[in-house]
Design a protein around this motif. Structure first.
Motif, PDB file in Angstrom:
ATOM      1  N   UNK A 113      -0.594  -5.766  -0.337  1.00 43.36           N
ATOM      2  CA  UNK A 113      -0.735  -4.825  -1.300  1.00 43.36           C
ATOM      3  C   UNK A 113       0.598  -4.627  -2.021  1.00 43.36           C
ATOM      4  N   UNK A 114       0.706  -4.103  -3.007  1.00 43.86           N
ATOM      5  CA  UNK A 114       1.905  -3.899  -3.916  1.00 43.86           C
ATOM      6  C   UNK A 114       2.486  -2.622  -3.724  1.00 43.86           C
ATOM      7  N   UNK A 115       3.916  -2.809  -3.150  1.00 41.73           N
ATOM      8  CA  UNK A 115       4.550  -1.637  -3.150  1.00 41.73           C
ATOM      9  C   UNK A 115       4.707  -0.781  -4.332  1.00 41.73           C
ATOM     10  N   UNK A 116       4.642   0.582  -4.338  1.00 47.31           N
ATOM     11  CA  UNK A 116       4.662   1.193  -5.519  1.00 47.31           C
ATOM     12  C   UNK A 116       6.048   1.890  -6.023  1.00 47.31           C
ATOM     13  N   UNK A 117       6.909   1.508  -4.715  1.00 43.14           N
ATOM     14  CA  UNK A 117       8.363   1.793  -5.178  1.00 43.14           C
ATOM     15  C   UNK A 117       9.353   0.505  -5.841  1.00 43.14           C
ATOM     16  N   UNK A 118       9.034  -0.635  -4.942  1.00 45.21           N
ATOM     17  CA  UNK A 118       9.642  -1.874  -5.467  1.00 45.21           C
ATOM     18  C   UNK A 118       9.092  -2.964  -6.107  1.00 45.21           C
ATOM     19  N   UNK A 119       7.659  -2.653  -6.112  1.00 43.29           N
ATOM     20  CA  UNK A 119       6.876  -3.545  -7.155  1.00 43.29           C
ATOM     21  C   UNK A 119       6.505  -4.984  -6.270  1.00 43.29           C
ATOM     22  N   UNK A 120       6.920  -4.991  -5.121  1.00 40.51           N
ATOM     23  CA  UNK A 120       6.797  -6.239  -4.216  1.00 40.51           C
ATOM     24  C   UNK A 120       5.651  -6.037  -3.207  1.00 40.51           C
ATOM     25  N   UNK A 121       4.993  -7.400  -3.323  1.00 39.90           N
ATOM     26  CA  UNK A 121       4.024  -7.318  -2.274  1.00 39.90           C
ATOM     27  C   UNK A 121       4.483  -7.168  -0.622  1.00 39.90           C
ATOM     28  N   UNK A 122       3.632  -6.602   0.026  1.00 40.47           N
ATOM     29  CA  UNK A 122       3.806  -6.568   1.500  1.00 40.47           C
ATOM     30  C   UNK A 122       2.457  -6.308   2.155  1.00 40.47           C
ATOM     31  N   UNK A 123       2.626  -6.653   3.532  1.00 42.56           N
ATOM     32  CA  UNK A 123       1.152  -6.833   4.488  1.00 42.56           C
ATOM     33  C   UNK A 123       1.132  -5.529   5.055  1.00 42.56           C
ATOM     34  N   UNK A 124      -0.274  -4.755   4.775  1.00 38.26           N
ATOM     35  CA  UNK A 124      -0.398  -3.398   5.152  1.00 38.26           C
ATOM     36  C   UNK A 124      -1.431  -3.720   6.304  1.00 38.26           C
ATOM     37  N   UNK A 125      -1.294  -3.136   7.349  1.00 38.01           N
ATOM     38  CA  UNK A 125      -2.337  -3.139   8.331  1.00 38.01           C
ATOM     39  C   UNK A 125      -3.521  -2.235   8.138  1.00 38.01           C
ATOM     40  N   UNK A 126      -4.531  -2.682   8.366  1.00 32.87           N
ATOM     41  CA  UNK A 126      -5.583  -1.861   8.162  1.00 32.87           C
ATOM     42  C   UNK A 126      -6.277  -1.907   9.669  1.00 32.87           C
ATOM     43  N   UNK A 127      -6.568  -0.680  10.146  1.00 35.99           N
ATOM     44  CA  UNK A 127      -7.258  -0.456  11.455  1.00 35.99           C
ATOM     45  C   UNK A 127      -8.227   0.898  11.369  1.00 35.99           C
ATOM     46  N   UNK A 128      -9.235   0.724  11.233  1.00 31.84           N
ATOM     47  CA  UNK A 128     -10.072   2.144  10.771  1.00 31.84           C
ATOM     48  C   UNK A 128     -11.509   1.978  11.584  1.00 31.84           C
TER      49      UNK A 128
END
Length: 176
Positions: A78-93
């Motif tokens: 995803x793209x961080x809304x603060x720094x605009x850099x991509x980062x890995x987001x864990x989904x577990x739902x």
């Protein structure tokens, strides 16, 4: 492709189930789907890398209504809304979907169950489980994705230092 069933036709239709029959027979499927094959999810991601592991289990509620339990897990970029850099987001739902025969039946079941944690939907005899799984993955995404701590704040620091008070120009208008 599923072992023992060659051919593109079966591969495409392997995800279409009779949801009511699947629940009645306590059906179970699991797999891994690349994010790139989930167009709506991929559109919300920084890139199409990663994959989603999933399971779907058919059954019945305590009250005897047909139900599907979906679970999705994986890491998406995803793209961080603060720094605009991509980062890995864990989904577990995971979620439980209770099936109604039509809108009226679904509304009635929802009233009887009176449980906000359970979604009641209209079931189908030709249900594409990929859509349900992608919906679950999308619902697991944060509304405003951001790092816990942004790794590189140079861009934000630069914006902060350039920020000029909108009232700064008023100082020059002040009579002495």
């Amino acid at each position: 492709m599923i072992a023992g069933f060659p051919g593109k036709f079966f591969q495409m239709s392997a995800f279409v189930i009779d949801a009511f029959e699947f629940c009645r027979n306590d059906g179970h499927r699991e797999g891994v789907t690349p994010v790139a094959e989930m167009s709506r999810l991929a559109a919300d991601c920084a890139d199409k890398s990663g994959s989603i592991s999933w399971t779907i289990q058919g059954g019945k509620t305590k009250q005897g209504y047909p139900s599907l339990t979906l679970a999705v897990a994986g890491t998406v970029q995803l793209v961080c809304q603060r720094c605009l850099q991509p980062f890995g987001h864990d989904i577990d739902s995971s979620t439980m979907l209770v099936l109604g025969k039509d809108d009226a039946d679904a509304d009635e079941i929802e009233e009887i169950l009176d449980d906000e944690s359970i979604d009641v939907i209209v079931g189908s005899h030709a249900c594409d489980i990929r859509d349900l799984l992608e919906d679950e993955a999308l619902l697991a995404l944060p509304q405003a994705p951001k790092h816990e701590v942004c790794p590189d704040t140079k861009l934000m620091d630069g914006l902060k230092s350039e920020k000029v008070s909108p009232f700064a120009a008023l100082k020059s208008l002040k009579p002495e």
